[in-house]
Write a protein that holds these residues in place. Structure first.
Motif, PDB file in Angstrom:
ATOM      1  N   ASN A   1     -11.298  -0.861  16.495  1.00 46.31           N
ATOM      2  CA  ASN A   1     -11.236   0.075  17.619  1.00 46.31           C
ATOM      3  C   ASN A   1     -12.208  -0.288  18.746  1.00 46.31           C
ATOM      4  N   LYS A   2     -13.242  -1.101  18.442  1.00 47.59           N
ATOM      5  CA  LYS A   2     -14.194  -1.497  19.471  1.00 47.59           C
ATOM      6  C   LYS A   2     -13.799  -2.782  20.185  1.00 47.59           C
ATOM      7  N   LEU A   3     -12.778  -3.477  19.700  1.00 46.50           N
ATOM      8  CA  LEU A   3     -12.411  -4.761  20.290  1.00 46.50           C
ATOM      9  C   LEU A   3     -11.794  -4.552  21.666  1.00 46.50           C
ATOM     10  N   PRO A   4     -12.168  -5.368  22.650  1.00 43.70           N
ATOM     11  CA  PRO A   4     -11.577  -5.222  23.989  1.00 43.70           C
ATOM     12  C   PRO A   4     -10.174  -5.826  24.029  1.00 43.70           C
ATOM     13  N   ALA A   5      -9.330  -5.251  24.849  1.00 37.77           N
ATOM     14  CA  ALA A   5      -7.961  -5.739  24.999  1.00 37.77           C
ATOM     15  C   ALA A   5      -7.928  -6.908  25.975  1.00 37.77           C
ATOM     16  N   LEU A   6      -7.003  -7.845  25.735  1.00 33.41           N
ATOM     17  CA  LEU A   6      -6.799  -8.981  26.626  1.00 33.41           C
ATOM     18  C   LEU A   6      -5.673  -8.631  27.591  1.00 33.41           C
ATOM     19  N   THR A   7      -5.958  -8.655  28.869  1.00 35.07           N
ATOM     20  CA  THR A   7      -4.961  -8.278  29.872  1.00 35.07           C
ATOM     21  C   THR A   7      -4.306  -9.459  30.556  1.00 35.07           C
ATOM     22  N   MET A   8      -4.919 -10.661  30.477  1.00 31.29           N
ATOM     23  CA  MET A   8      -4.365 -11.819  31.171  1.00 31.29           C
ATOM     24  C   MET A   8      -4.737 -13.084  30.397  1.00 31.29           C
ATOM     25  N   ASP A   9      -3.732 -13.915  30.118  1.00 35.09           N
ATOM     26  CA  ASP A   9      -3.978 -15.204  29.475  1.00 35.09           C
ATOM     27  C   ASP A   9      -4.186 -16.245  30.567  1.00 35.09           C
ATOM     28  N   THR A  10      -5.362 -16.829  30.628  1.00 37.22           N
ATOM     29  CA  THR A  10      -5.714 -17.747  31.716  1.00 37.22           C
ATOM     30  C   THR A  10      -5.694 -19.215  31.294  1.00 37.22           C
ATOM     31  N   LYS A  11      -5.293 -19.520  30.065  1.00 31.37           N
ATOM     32  CA  LYS A  11      -5.245 -20.926  29.652  1.00 31.37           C
ATOM     33  C   LYS A  11      -4.072 -21.606  30.352  1.00 31.37           C
ATOM     34  N   PRO A  12      -4.299 -22.670  31.128  1.00 24.31           N
ATOM     35  CA  PRO A  12      -3.213 -23.268  31.914  1.00 24.31           C
ATOM     36  C   PRO A  12      -2.112 -23.864  31.070  1.00 24.31           C
ATOM     37  N   ASP A  13      -2.441 -24.464  29.914  1.00 24.99           N
ATOM     38  CA  ASP A  13      -1.402 -25.076  29.100  1.00 24.99           C
ATOM     39  C   ASP A  13      -0.620 -24.041  28.295  1.00 24.99           C
ATOM     40  N   THR A  14      -1.016 -22.761  28.373  1.00 24.92           N
ATOM     41  CA  THR A  14      -0.257 -21.698  27.711  1.00 24.92           C
ATOM     42  C   THR A  14       0.697 -21.025  28.681  1.00 24.92           C
ATOM     43  N   TYR A  15       0.164 -20.518  29.797  1.00 28.01           N
ATOM     44  CA  TYR A  15       1.055 -19.769  30.694  1.00 28.01           C
ATOM     45  C   TYR A  15       1.971 -20.679  31.496  1.00 28.01           C
ATOM     46  N   THR A  16       1.678 -21.989  31.555  1.00 28.85           N
ATOM     47  CA  THR A  16       2.585 -22.876  32.290  1.00 28.85           C
ATOM     48  C   THR A  16       3.945 -22.987  31.616  1.00 28.85           C
ATOM     49  N   LYS A  17       4.011 -22.614  30.331  1.00 31.29           N
ATOM     50  CA  LYS A  17       5.304 -22.667  29.635  1.00 31.29           C
ATOM     51  C   LYS A  17       6.217 -21.515  30.002  1.00 31.29           C
ATOM     52  N   ASN A  18       5.693 -20.491  30.677  1.00 30.75           N
ATOM     53  CA  ASN A  18       6.564 -19.431  31.174  1.00 30.75           C
ATOM     54  C   ASN A  18       7.487 -20.020  32.235  1.00 30.75           C
ATOM     55  N   LEU A  19       8.782 -19.923  32.020  1.00 34.26           N
ATOM     56  CA  LEU A  19       9.727 -20.596  32.902  1.00 34.26           C
ATOM     57  C   LEU A  19       9.670 -20.063  34.325  1.00 34.26           C
ATOM     58  N   ASP A  20       9.256 -18.793  34.476  1.00 41.41           N
ATOM     59  CA  ASP A  20       9.142 -18.248  35.825  1.00 41.41           C
ATOM     60  C   ASP A  20       7.782 -18.538  36.456  1.00 41.41           C
ATOM     61  N   GLN A  21       6.916 -19.282  35.715  1.00 40.89           N
ATOM     62  CA  GLN A  21       5.604 -19.690  36.200  1.00 40.89           C
ATOM     63  C   GLN A  21       4.718 -18.505  36.575  1.00 40.89           C
ATOM     64  N   VAL A  22       4.967 -17.375  35.944  1.00 36.14           N
ATOM     65  CA  VAL A  22       4.136 -16.194  36.164  1.00 36.14           C
ATOM     66  C   VAL A  22       3.020 -16.204  35.135  1.00 36.14           C
ATOM     67  N   GLY A  23       1.835 -15.782  35.516  1.00 34.28           N
ATOM     68  CA  GLY A  23       0.707 -15.750  34.612  1.00 34.28           C
ATOM     69  C   GLY A  23       0.950 -14.863  33.404  1.00 34.28           C
ATOM     70  N   GLY A  24       0.141 -15.087  32.372  1.00 29.70           N
ATOM     71  CA  GLY A  24       0.324 -14.372  31.123  1.00 29.70           C
ATOM     72  C   GLY A  24      -0.194 -12.954  31.176  1.00 29.70           C
ATOM     73  N   ASP A  25       0.557 -12.057  31.759  1.00 32.56           N
ATOM     74  CA  ASP A  25       0.172 -10.653  31.852  1.00 32.56           C
ATOM     75  C   ASP A  25       0.381  -9.995  30.496  1.00 32.56           C
ATOM     76  N   MET A  26      -0.661  -9.335  29.960  1.00 26.59           N
ATOM     77  CA  MET A  26      -0.601  -8.732  28.639  1.00 26.59           C
ATOM     78  C   MET A  26      -0.955  -7.245  28.667  1.00 26.59           C
ATOM     79  N   ASP A  27      -0.785  -6.608  29.778  1.00 26.83           N
ATOM     80  CA  ASP A  27      -1.069  -5.171  29.853  1.00 26.83           C
ATOM     81  C   ASP A  27      -0.142  -4.411  28.915  1.00 26.83           C
ATOM     82  N   SER A  28      -0.674  -3.345  28.307  1.00 24.85           N
ATOM     83  CA  SER A  28       0.100  -2.509  27.389  1.00 24.85           C
ATOM     84  C   SER A  28       0.097  -1.069  27.890  1.00 24.85           C
ATOM     85  N   THR A  29       1.036  -0.283  27.390  1.00 20.44           N
ATOM     86  CA  THR A  29       1.164   1.110  27.819  1.00 20.44           C
ATOM     87  C   THR A  29       0.398   2.068  26.929  1.00 20.44           C
ATOM     88  N   THR A  30       0.124   1.641  25.676  1.00 23.00           N
ATOM     89  CA  THR A  30      -0.629   2.494  24.749  1.00 23.00           C
ATOM     90  C   THR A  30      -1.767   1.684  24.146  1.00 23.00           C
TER      91      THR A  30
END
Length: 659
Positions: A235-264
């Motif tokens: 419960n104390k761990l912080p949430a990750l909202t954006m993946d900034t590793k270039p060799d990870t998000y570059t695989k998104n075909l739309d070239q959009v950054g790794g947005d990881m926001d959640s609703t809950t």
């Protein structure tokens, strides 16, 4: 002895993650290499485009990758068992085949082996190394069944017969039964290279002795709680909202950054690392001996740690770098070729465009905007006194084509795939040299591809089989049912011995495969000839013929070749061999009996021959006696007849005289 605290361990792990290959600070060049490889593969904008010139790109990295991937997958997926264990002691052949079939079943049937091998091979082609993980997953299956319209006696009887661990909840006329079943499954899956971090400059492909390696993972807060980790820590761990590793998000075909926001909050993405690291024995700071720990950590908080003896990862590459685990990719080999061809293709397209849309030297009143429109039949307005003189352009098509052909030749030599074998020219050559000639030509042109296949086989597939075997033997230890030789067998990996020898059955080009099929067919014919010549058992037996036939069927890419031949250890084969043995035994007994009776029969036959000769002699003498007796009797009867006739004649004469 002072023991290391969890905070100290978490700090060591964090430092290893940051400084290791694939980490944030340790290998930015590796991350950039993987990012560029993916962009080259997709043909994304390079950043050097001129808006007024051609923006075409040559896709050599993508073409070579897909062509080689087809050859590699044909080598691995074209056989039912890509590798087999080799015997380690006498009478071990049969057990080797059992364990080979069991490991192959775990890989290809119990797990999605085709996809796993496909992803690992493509990662090796594009991103230097392919990674596969083998581990045991512990999970709980919750089963619920509700029975309605039950009487009191029926409900009581149902509750009394519940299996161990089941619970029942009832209301007026229904009973709900719940049962939790613990399940252990052996998982084999490909790992994203961008998520794998390891000791910098590790000197070999084998990871079992590596000092540090780990895997980056993402879990929701709810999943971490379901895995049994401490709620106070999770419960104390912080949430990750954006993946900034270039060799990870570059695989998104739309070239959009790794947005990881959640609703809950329960669906927050938490960045975690599962690492395998050598730490002082018993976590004693002053101990000079080390032992391996598995640590599950997030944001410098250790969620789980345990001693382990197995590193659950294997890796492989297509181009080895001596004394380094990190290999070379097709991007490393072909990026310069793609750059050169891209520049040439753009110039070629611009040259054709300039020739088709000539430039003019203009004198007089001419509408410049209309002059710049290249649409066919488009009119140009101006005065009659105006003068348009076309500026000559030199056609560079032949030179560009020659340069592109040269680049293709270099690409084939570096990348090892004969992409030109599908061209019309190659088809004409095929029709003139025949099938055997085509096989020889393709074998020579695909020699590098075969070498790469062999390299990935020995580095990845061989160690993958050994790791699955070890994990099943030491960690999983669950009996499994498997069909072999037309019957179901119960296999217990917990009873297996340690294996170190594996024979990889892949790595053949089409020409090599054709030659292997032909050679195995010759072996089969020779074996059958030796059997017919009477050498069965001394030089050839059923086991050798069966193995030669199976190897031939696998090389010929037949699916499930077991359905075409009986295994020499199957029940039907054993019964047939017993019947054959009984018939041979009966024949030997008959021959032996005939050999024992032969002297007696000769004596009896001699006695019969002698008796026959005596009987013939007696018969001849009797016949002669009968002949003599018959002759004498005939003469006597004739004399008696004559005497009677004489008497009758004399009597008749006396009567006539008296008269």
């Amino acid at each position: 002895m002072p023991r290391m605290t969890e905070k100290e361990i978490a700090g060591i792990v964090e430092e290893e993650i940051l400084q290791g290959e694939g980490g944030e600070y340790g290998s930015t060049s590796l991350q950039e290499n993987r990012r560029l490889a993916w962009n080259y593969y997709l043909g994304r904008s390079r950043g050097d485009e001129d808006p007024d010139r051609s923006q075409l790109q040559s896709l050599d990295v993508a073409d070579q990758t897909e062509h080689l991937l087809g050859q590699l997958m044909q080598a691995f997926a074209g056989t039912d068992c890509p590798a087999e264990f080799e015997p380690s002691h006498p009478n071990d052949d049969s057990q080797c085949m059992v364990e080979s079939d069991a490991v192959n079943k775990i890989l290809m049937e119990d797990n999605d082996g085709f996809e796993t091998i496909y992803c690992a091979l493509k990662n090796a082609l594009l991103f230097k190394n392919g990674f596969i993980k083998v581990y045991v997953q512990n999970s709980t299956d919750h089963e619920t069944v509700t029975y309605d319209n039950l009487s009191g006696d029926e409900a009581a009887l149902l509750e009394a017969s519940l299996p161990e661990g089941a619970t029942a909840e009832g209301d007026d006329d229904s009973v709900t039964i719940s049962l939790d079943r613990d399940r252990k499954k052996l998982i084999v899956e490909a790992i994203e290279p961008a998520s794998f971090v390891y000791e910098s400059n590790w000197h070999k492909q084998d990871l079992q002795d590596i000092r540090f390696c780990g895997e980056r993972k993402f879990f929701t807060r709810s999943e971490l709680l379901g895995m049994g980790f401490s709620p106070a820590k999770v419960n104390k761990l912080p949430a990750l909202t954006m993946d900034t590793k270039p060799d990870t998000y570059t695989k998104n075909l739309d070239q959009v950054g790794g947005d990881m926001d959640s609703t809950t909050r329960g669906e927050d993405k938490i960045e975690c690392y599962e690492v395998y690291i050598n730490l002082p024995r018993n976590l004693n700071r002053s101990n000079n001996e080390s032992e391996r720990y598995r640590i599950f950590q997030s944001n410098r908080v250790i969620l789980d740690k345990e001693l382990t003896t197995i590193v659950p990862y294997v890796t492989g590459c297509i181009f080895l770098v001596p004394h380094r685990m990190t290999g070379l990719s097709l991007y490393d080999k072909l990026s310069q070729i793609q750059d050169s061809k891209t520049a040439c293709v753009r110039q070629f397209a611009d040259n054709q465009n300039f020739i088709n849309n000539s430039r003019f030297f203009v004198q007089g009143d001419v509408n410049r905007e209309e002059l710049g429109v290249s649409a066919p039949g488009h009119h140009i307005t101006g005065s009659m006194a105006s003068n348009l003189t076309p500026i000559p352009m030199i056609d560079q098509s032949q030179g560009s084509i020659a340069f592109l052909n040269y680049c293709d030749k270099i690409r084939a030599e570096r990348g090892g795939a004969a992409l030109d074998m599908g061209s019309p020219e190659s088809q004409l050559v095929s029709s003139s040299i025949g099938a055997s000639g085509v096989a020889m030509v393709m074998g020579a042109q695909e020699q590098m591809a075969g070498f790469m296949t062999r390299t990935i086989s020995e580095t990845l597939i061989r160690r993958l089989f050994l790791l699955i075997h070890r994990t099943a033997r030491e960690v999983w230890r669950r009996p499994m049912m498997m069909r072999r030789a037309d019957k179901w067998e119960r296999i217990d990996p917990g009873q297996w011995r340690r294996r170190t020898r594996v024979s990889v059955k892949t790595g053949l080009s089409p020409g090599e495969r054709a030659r292997k099929v032909s050679n195995l067919a010759t072996v089969l014919q020779t074996q059958l000839g030796l059997m017919q010549a009477g050498f069965g058992g001394s030089m050839v037996n059923e086991k050798g013929i069966y193995r030669a036939w199976m190897n031939w069927a696998k090389a010929a890419e037949l699916d499930n070749p077991e359905q075409y031949a009986l295994h020499y250890e199957s029940d039907e084969s054993q019964q047939a061999q017993q019947q054959k043995g009984q018939m041979q035994q009966q024949a030997q007994q008959q021959a032996q009996q005939a050999a024992e009776i032969d002297p007696k029969m000769k004596l009896v036959i001699a006695q019969m021959e002698d008796k026959r000769e005596r009987d013939l002699a007696i018969l001849k003498s009797e016949i002669e006696e009968m002949k003599v007796l018959g002759r004498v009797t005939g003469e006597l009867e004739i004399e008696q007849l004559r005497a009677r006739n004489a008497r009758e004649s004399a009597g008749n004469n006396g009567a006539n005289g008296g008269n």
